[in-house]
Structure formats: C-alpha cells, structure tokens
Scaffold this motif. Sequence first.
Motif, PDB file in Angstrom:
ATOM      1  N   THR A 353       0.814  -1.216   0.000  1.00  0.00           N
ATOM      2  CA  THR A 353       0.000   0.000   0.000  1.00  0.00           C
ATOM      3  C   THR A 353       0.843   1.259   0.000  1.00  0.00           C
ATOM      4  O   THR A 353       2.023   1.251   0.347  1.00  0.00           O
ATOM      5  CB  THR A 353      -0.912   0.011   1.245  1.00  0.00           C
ATOM      6  N   ASN A 356      -3.067   6.670   2.521  1.00  0.00           N
ATOM      7  CA  ASN A 356      -3.746   7.904   2.092  1.00  0.00           C
ATOM      8  C   ASN A 356      -2.733   9.024   1.906  1.00  0.00           C
ATOM      9  O   ASN A 356      -2.854  10.100   2.475  1.00  0.00           O
ATOM     10  CB  ASN A 356      -4.795   8.306   3.133  1.00  0.00           C
ATOM     11  N   ASN A 378      -2.767  -1.535  -3.050  1.00  0.00           N
ATOM     12  CA  ASN A 378      -3.480  -0.264  -2.925  1.00  0.00           C
ATOM     13  C   ASN A 378      -2.546   0.898  -3.265  1.00  0.00           C
ATOM     14  O   ASN A 378      -1.939   1.481  -2.379  1.00  0.00           O
ATOM     15  CB  ASN A 378      -4.018  -0.143  -1.495  1.00  0.00           C
ATOM     16  N   ASP A 411      -7.004  -2.132  -5.342  1.00  0.00           N
ATOM     17  CA  ASP A 411      -7.781  -0.932  -5.041  1.00  0.00           C
ATOM     18  C   ASP A 411      -7.126   0.263  -5.727  1.00  0.00           C
ATOM     19  O   ASP A 411      -6.273   0.946  -5.156  1.00  0.00           O
ATOM     20  CB  ASP A 411      -7.845  -0.724  -3.528  1.00  0.00           C
ATOM     21  N   SER A 413      -7.574   3.456  -6.250  1.00  0.00           N
ATOM     22  CA  SER A 413      -8.469   4.435  -5.645  1.00  0.00           C
ATOM     23  C   SER A 413      -8.287   5.825  -6.242  1.00  0.00           C
ATOM     24  O   SER A 413      -7.379   6.081  -7.041  1.00  0.00           O
ATOM     25  CB  SER A 413      -8.217   4.498  -4.137  1.00  0.00           C
ATOM     26  N   SER A 414      -9.137   6.736  -5.825  1.00  0.00           N
ATOM     27  CA  SER A 414      -9.104   8.116  -6.317  1.00  0.00           C
ATOM     28  C   SER A 414      -7.860   8.875  -5.850  1.00  0.00           C
ATOM     29  O   SER A 414      -7.614   9.987  -6.310  1.00  0.00           O
ATOM     30  CB  SER A 414     -10.357   8.859  -5.853  1.00  0.00           C
ATOM     31  N   ASP A 434     -11.294  -1.872  -8.045  1.00  0.00           N
ATOM     32  CA  ASP A 434     -11.999  -0.596  -8.033  1.00  0.00           C
ATOM     33  C   ASP A 434     -11.328   0.332  -9.024  1.00  0.00           C
ATOM     34  O   ASP A 434     -10.107   0.280  -9.219  1.00  0.00           O
ATOM     35  CB  ASP A 434     -11.986   0.021  -6.626  1.00  0.00           C
ATOM     36  N   GLY A 436     -11.305   3.886  -9.327  1.00  0.00           N
ATOM     37  CA  GLY A 436     -11.368   5.304  -8.961  1.00  0.00           C
ATOM     38  C   GLY A 436     -10.187   6.135  -9.412  1.00  0.00           C
ATOM     39  O   GLY A 436     -10.243   7.366  -9.375  1.00  0.00           O
ATOM     40  N   SER A 437      -9.085   5.511  -9.846  1.00  0.00           N
ATOM     41  CA  SER A 437      -7.879   6.261 -10.190  1.00  0.00           C
ATOM     42  C   SER A 437      -7.995   6.918 -11.564  1.00  0.00           C
ATOM     43  O   SER A 437      -8.715   6.456 -12.450  1.00  0.00           O
ATOM     44  CB  SER A 437      -6.654   5.341 -10.168  1.00  0.00           C
ATOM     45  N   GLY A 457     -18.310   0.807  -5.832  1.00  0.00           N
ATOM     46  CA  GLY A 457     -17.218   1.461  -5.122  1.00  0.00           C
ATOM     47  C   GLY A 457     -17.141   2.932  -5.463  1.00  0.00           C
ATOM     48  O   GLY A 457     -18.149   3.641  -5.500  1.00  0.00           O
ATOM     49  N   GLU A 458     -15.944   3.427  -5.774  1.00  0.00           N
ATOM     50  CA  GLU A 458     -15.746   4.844  -6.057  1.00  0.00           C
ATOM     51  C   GLU A 458     -16.229   5.196  -7.461  1.00  0.00           C
ATOM     52  O   GLU A 458     -16.402   4.325  -8.321  1.00  0.00           O
ATOM     53  CB  GLU A 458     -14.266   5.198  -5.928  1.00  0.00           C
TER      54      GLU A 458
END
Length: 605
Positions: A353, A356, A378, A411, A413-414, A434, A436-437, A457-458
């Motif tokens: 990961t 955040n 992630n 994941d 993600s955004s 997911d 979101g990216s 998801g996102e």
Amino acid sequence: MTSGDGVAWGEVRARAGWLARAATVACVAALCAVAARADGPIPPSPYLQVVPPHGACDVIVTEANAAAQLTYLNLNGTSRVFCVRPGDYRGLGTLLLTASGTAQGRRYLRFDTGDPSQTAIQRSARAIFEEIRVAGGHWVIQGLTLQPRRASTRFFLSLYGTSDTIVDGNLFDGRDHPGAHPGGLAAVVIGPLFSETPNRPSVDNTVQRNVMRNGNPQRDPVDYTAVAITGHRTLSNDGNRVLDNEIIDWGDGVAVMSEVVNGVEVCTAQRGTVIDGNDIYLTAASRVDCTTGAPSAAGGCACAENAIDIKNDPGPDPDGWTRITNNRTWGFRPTYAGGGGCGGSGSTGQAITAGNHHCPGHVLVANNVVSDAAIGINPAGSDWIVAGNLLHDIRAASGLQGSQFSSMAIDASSLASDLDIEFNTIVGVDTAYDDGSDYTIARCNAVIGDLGRRGVGEVRGTSHQTTYNYLYDADDTNFVGTSNRSYASASASSSNPLCYWRRRWTGPEEVCVPRGATTAASPHAAAYASCDPELAAALGLARVGWPAAPACNDGVDNDGDGRVDYPADPGCSDASGIEHSGACGLGAEILPALAWLARRRRRDS
C-alpha cells in the motif's frame, strides 16, 4: 472458503525440512518467477549480496572478555574480523560501530561459526545483543541475535550515515522488549547521520536473509516496523535493498517513509530501493476482535498495519524506481482502532500500500503473491506499474463485508493516477477491482471467482481504461468496455492449479491455488498480444505475463522426451519442479505460440 467447484481456493501443505530441487534456470520472462526453484524450495533473490570471505577471525569475543575485546571495534588497526561466541551480551548495552572498512577490506561482526551461510534462526546457540548502531561503512553484521529488553531501546539495529553495509542472516526478536516507546520501534532503521559534519545519508546497504519476529508483543498503539528506510528532504537514503527476509507479526513489514515537518508530509526520494523475495505475514498471535480488541485467533482485525508501506517518490529515472518484486505476503487485517487502538496509526488491512498519501510514485509491483488479506494492492500517488502478481483469498472477515473494512484485491483508488495494471491473476476474492484512479490502464487481467461484494465502489476516474480483462465466475461492474470478456464458470478459464512456497527460514510450506496458473488453453492467453508485456522493460523485466504452472505440471512436453509432467517424466522430481531441460513453465514469450498451437490442434483434429 471454496470455489464454485467446492475446492478450497488456497490449500496449504506444510513440508518439513529442505527438499532436493533441480538447479535454477534463467527465466527470460518474469512470468516464471513463481515457478522457478533454486537449491531449496524458494529461489534466492537475484539482488542478493555475496558476503566476501574474510579468512581467520582477528578477535574472538566471549562473555568473559567482551568488555575488553569489543573496544577494538572502532580502532583502525589490523583487526577487522570480530567473531562472537555464543552468549548473552545484552549487559553491554548499545554497541556503537563508528570505524569503516573498505570495498577491499570489510569489517565483520559475526557469530563465530565455521559456516557463515547458516542463519541465526537455523542454530540453537546464539550470541544475543541489546542494540547495535552502525555509523561506519562497509560492515558485515552476520548471524547475531538482537533481542532487546530495555524500554529505552527504540531500534534494534541502526544504520545511520552508513554505506555498503550488509546485514545478513541475523535474528531480530522483540519478545523481551517491554514496549510502550511513544515514538514507535523498528528492528532495522536506515537513515541519515546528523552528528557529524558533513551530515550524510545511508546508501547502498543490504538487509538480507534475516528473520524478524514478535514485533509488538505488548500490543501497543504505536508503529512497529521491521525495516524502516526513513525519508529526508536533502539527504536521500538511496540504493538500499531488503531481500529474502522472513518478517513475522510486525506492524509494518517494510516501510519506505516520507518526512513530516511541523505536522506536514514532505515528499522524499529514496532512489533505487529494492524489496525482493521476502515473506511478510501476520499470524493468529496478532489477531483481535474488531469490536472489543480482545486477542482472538479468529478475530477480523489485527494489532498491525501493512506488509509493505510506500511513501516515497524517487522520480522518473528508471534506475531510481522503487521495486517491490517476488515477495509473498499474507494474513493482513484492518488495524484495531477502538479503546486507544493497537499496532500502529491505522490500516484497513492492505498488504502492499501507499495509504492515504500524495507522495508515493514511480513504483513497480511485480510478480508478488498476495493472499489472505482484506485489501491486496493499494496504490496512491502516481506512476505505478502493477503487473504479473497473483492475488488470492482476498476477503473481508466474516460479518465485515460492506463495512469500513470491506475488501478489494486491487484498489485503484481516487488517490492514485497514471497506473498501468496488467497481467495480474486474481482468484477467490470478495471484489477484484476498483476503478477510482485517473489516467489508468487496466488490461489483460484474469479474474476467477469474484463475489462483487463491494459493488461499484468509487466513481470511475478520469481516463480510466479497462480493456481485454477476462472474468470467470466474476462480477464485471468495474471492468467497462467491449473488449472485456465474461464467462459463467471458473472452469472456463482452463487454468491449472498453481503451487508456490513460502516461509523461507522457519519451515517452508507449499500453498496450492486452484486455477491460479494460466495455460495455453486459457481464453485470456489469446489476448496477450493486445497488451504490453514489455511495460516494465526499462525497469529490468524483459517481459511480464500471467503466473503459470511449473514445467512439471503444465501439460507440455517441455524437454521433448515424449513424456509429460510428473510422474511420467523422469526429469521431474515432483509436480512443482522444473524439468532437466531447464524449461521454465509457460514463459510469457511463448504463450502466444502455445495458444496458436492449441487452436491449430483443435482445428486439425
């Protein structure tokens, strides 16, 4: 946990001792990484540093003479090789190594043994130290045990301003540490030295073949990290390697960190970091109940965080990218946060990961095996290549599906952008992906058994492309596009079981994943040419492809002797081996040819 055929997705077969294996062969394709064997069940990292021979010991250290003999450690005389006999040396406190060796004449502090290749975990006799701090260069720290018992000991072994030092075959054990250090602890920390002028970073060091266990026996709510490569704005700790270690029950296995200045994260470089060939995992000893925090072997949370945590960005130079390759991780769960928490600042159970964070970037994640985790891989930040990985049994704990602890294999993600996600095999998961990216390409991934529990998801990221992904008994919510293919059953994948080894030092065990190995008959093999097998060529991986079965279990006569696989082929010692010809399973470079041949045979029959 079973597939639609009633077969367990991951079957563990423990094997005692080291098994005789065929010699390692050079695999052109990165696809072969899971299948290859060395002279043990798990091949050594190609980055492994050879410890130069040193001849006779200059100084023999015993419990009786240690206080006197160790004073010579930092004298620039003829004594370079310090050999330590078994005993408990913790009463000496912190051992400080300030002298330096050279590339031609290293300095050694090692266990006194006739076989330095044997690691500390493999011996019953041990030389036990409280803490070692290395500020010189060209040292070899080999075969020792660091098992501190003082609350003031924050780092078991420190490399401060060190260069070209090898930390090899040691045991780091936290079982006697009283814990409660407010700043957190680490088994090995690599960072700059500020006590001399000029200040200097730590560069080109190697932490290899060590066992690190019992990272947080007190279940403290602070960060416990097995190997921490710290960040600094101007003193970049470049070229450090973490190889072939077994890391058990630490809060973070390996962390490449940013710098925090006045509460604000500052991005740092740490160029050329390599994390390769490690086993990083949590056992039932780290598990807790998510509601009460009480120790529970069946608990859905843990007093821990992640296997590999990345917060640096080395920049676009291919030589500088962070490389996370050929590792095996398992057992990660969300960090327990109630009642003051335990195990660190917090995680949602990711194995690999960036959390955040906005800093991470230019990361290669390839040919790893990630299993039994809440979240597999992630990314965050920008410019990641995630390719050729096997992810299986990525599940939320029972009763936590759809909660803040929901599960995801990859994941995207955004918090991430500019990702390239290709040739990953995902087997037996709650949710595979997911989307979101931003500015992401996800193609030629094979998903086998996806329950789709997380749903959409996102919101889909800007310019997020999903093409040529093949879904077998899998939810397709986030794989949008006409080139993606869906099949109703897992068996339609025509994939074979894939068996791999893990737990390099404490007792190798074999894990078999039904349908984990791509074959020439797999429908997705035909899409190989539509993707980019050379996406990581600039980073040293000539070709990337799906994980595949070893040559002795792939249904192909690799050595042309008219006999196929174990036990029919006399060149195969078992089904997970390599035939005498040196064939390397289904290399990525031959998958298209094999797929064409399979189609030709069907047409001609």
